[in-house]
Scaffold this active site. Structure first.
Site, PDB file in Angstrom:
ATOM      1  N   LYS A 201       0.966  -1.325  -0.063  1.00 17.20           N
ATOM      2  CA  LYS A 201      -0.007   0.078  -0.008  1.00 17.20           C
ATOM      3  C   LYS A 201       0.795   1.327  -0.298  1.00 17.20           C
ATOM      4  CE  LYS A 201      -3.646   1.801   2.387  1.00 17.20           C
ATOM      5  NZ  LYS A 201      -4.753   1.639   3.379  1.00 17.20           N
ATOM      6  N   LYS A 253      -2.094  -1.497  -4.116  1.00 17.65           N
ATOM      7  CA  LYS A 253      -3.012  -0.185  -3.883  1.00 17.65           C
ATOM      8  C   LYS A 253      -2.243   0.893  -3.872  1.00 17.65           C
ATOM      9  CE  LYS A 253      -6.185   1.280  -0.507  1.00 17.65           C
ATOM     10  NZ  LYS A 253      -6.463   1.039   0.922  1.00 17.65           N
TER      11      LYS A 253
HETATM   12  C1  PBG Z   1      -7.606   2.336   5.414  1.00 13.02           C
HETATM   13  C2  PBG Z   1      -7.677   2.486   4.140  1.00 13.02           C
HETATM   14  C3  PBG Z   1      -7.573   3.406   3.150  1.00 13.02           C
HETATM   15  C4  PBG Z   1      -7.989   2.975   1.905  1.00 13.02           C
HETATM   16  C5  PBG Z   1      -8.456   1.539   2.292  1.00 13.02           C
HETATM   17  N1  PBG Z   1      -8.250   1.171   3.491  1.00 13.02           N
HETATM   18  C6  PBG Z   1      -6.932   4.868   3.539  1.00 13.02           C
HETATM   19  C7  PBG Z   1      -5.704   5.168   3.821  1.00 13.02           C
HETATM   20  O1  PBG Z   1      -4.814   4.274   4.057  1.00 13.02           O
HETATM   21  O2  PBG Z   1      -5.528   6.259   4.247  1.00 13.02           O
HETATM   22  C8  PBG Z   1      -8.081   3.954   0.868  1.00 13.02           C
HETATM   23  C9  PBG Z   1      -9.108   3.117  -0.168  1.00 13.02           C
HETATM   24  C10 PBG Z   1      -9.333   4.139  -1.290  1.00 13.02           C
HETATM   25  O3  PBG Z   1      -8.906   5.409  -1.497  1.00 13.02           O
HETATM   26  O4  PBG Z   1     -10.443   3.798  -1.949  1.00 13.02           O
HETATM   27  N2  PBG Z   1      -6.176   1.877   6.038  1.00 13.02           N
END
Ligand code: PBG
Length: 331
Positions: A201, A253
């Site tokens: 991520k 992601k």
């Molecule tokens: C939480 C999380 C996030 C997303 C999914 N799980 C946000 C972040 O890390 O700030 C983002 C998903 C999206 O933007 O569609 N940890």
């Protein structure tokens, strides 16, 4: 792979594209409704349904879920991923609402499994929808503390699994959390629960609309745990580590800006899922609304690109929209 190509005119590659049937015959990748995973936001009645920067996506009440999920199932979608918008009054520094067995997500899991038990229900593991500071874990000296956050994530996982979640998706990027959660699942008799980790991520600007959707007001940034967008080798190390710790699959992601990461990880031999995140969704919707692009085609083309790169499933807010347009021929 060394390509062997006959010289023109012996090889005329346009032969493969001369008609709709020829194009179907030589199509290398396909997109099916069952390739799509549908993320759903859940709200209390005191919160608004509309999400300002995600046109066409709403936050649902728990009692609306049976209809919404049934429709998705009829369209061929087989899995959903749940995110709560926790009321501000329930947020704390340690995100303890995440452990409440009657929190919004747990209510939603029970509702869905009661009405559409065939739908696979995934939940997100991270504390950000529940914390006042909007970080994914527990703060110590201004930074997210790895090991105490793992303990909290294990508790959060067990809470959602007890409510009936079929699978959990840790999105927090702490070191060692997959192993800890897998061990907790095994020792509590939940050996069938799917553990799909966000292997990578990135610390991305594309999560903006999501943070609005779950009402997270982030203090600072998440760069001390989410990955530097400049790095690929580190991403592959993260993915390998999650596989070694017992992940059943790995999410990458955001999606479109990171197709190279998907392509580089596809030989690892685990299911790879791409997440077309909120900012990617918003870009396509807003460009569509402005008349700059055909949004249905843009969703189709981007999701097909994820498959071509090596992803087996795609998490997308447009899942229902795409599933509907897949019934038309995409020639
Ligand atoms: C939480 C999380 C996030 C997303 C999914 N799980 C946000 C972040 O890390 O700030 C983002 C998903 C999206 O933007 O569609 N940890």
């Amino acid at each position: 792979m060394a390509l062997r190509v006959a010289p023109y005119p012996h090889l005329r590659l346009r032969r493969l594209r001369q008609s709709s049937s020829a194009r179907s015959l030589f199509q290398e990748n396909h997109l099916l409704p069952k390739d799509l995973i549908y993320p759903i936001f859940i709200r209390e009645s005191t919160d608004l349904a509309e999400i300002p920067t995600m046109p066409g996506v709403i936050r649902h009440l728990v009692e609306e879920l049976p209809d919404e999920i049934e429709e998705a199932y009829r369209l061929g979608i087989r899995a959903v991923l749940l995110f709560p918008k926790t009321p501000d009054a329930l947020k704390t520094d340690d995100g303890a609402e995440a452990f409440n067995s009657n929190n919004l997500v747990c209510q939603a899991i029970r509702k869905i499994k009661q009405h559409v038990p065939e739908m696979v229900v995934f939940t997100d593991i991270a504390l950000d929808p529940y914390t006042t500071h909007g970080h994914d874990g527990i703060l110590k000296n201004g930074d997210v503390d790895n090991d105490s956050t793992i303990e909290a994530l294990v508790k959060q996982s067990m809470n959602q699994v007890a409510a009936g979640a079929d699978g959990i998706c840790p999105s927090d990027m702490m070191d060692g959390r997959i192993q800890a959660i897998r061990e907790a699942l095994e020792s509590s008799g939940h050996s069938n629960v799917l553990l799909i980790s966000y292997g990578v991520k990135y610390a991305s600007c594309f999560y903006g609309p999501f943070r609005g959707a779950v009402g997270a007001s982030l203090r600072g940034n998440k760069k001390s745990y989410q990955l530097n967008p400049a790095n690929l080798t580190e991403a592959l190390r993260e993915i390998s580590q999650d596989i070694m710790e017992g992940a059943d699959g790995v999410i990458i992601k955001p999606g479109l800006p990171y197709l190279d990461v998907i392509a580089s990880a596809k030989d690892y031999g685990v299911p790879l899922w791409a997440y077309q995140v909120s900012g990617e969704y918003a870009m396509i919707r807003y460009a569509g609304q402005a008349g700059a692009i055909d949004e249905e085609k843009a969703f189709y083309e981007t999701c097909l690109s994820f498959k071509r790169a090596g992803a087996s499933k795609i998490i997308t807010y447009a899942a229902k929209k795409i599933a509907k347009c897949l019934t038309k021929i995409m020639d």
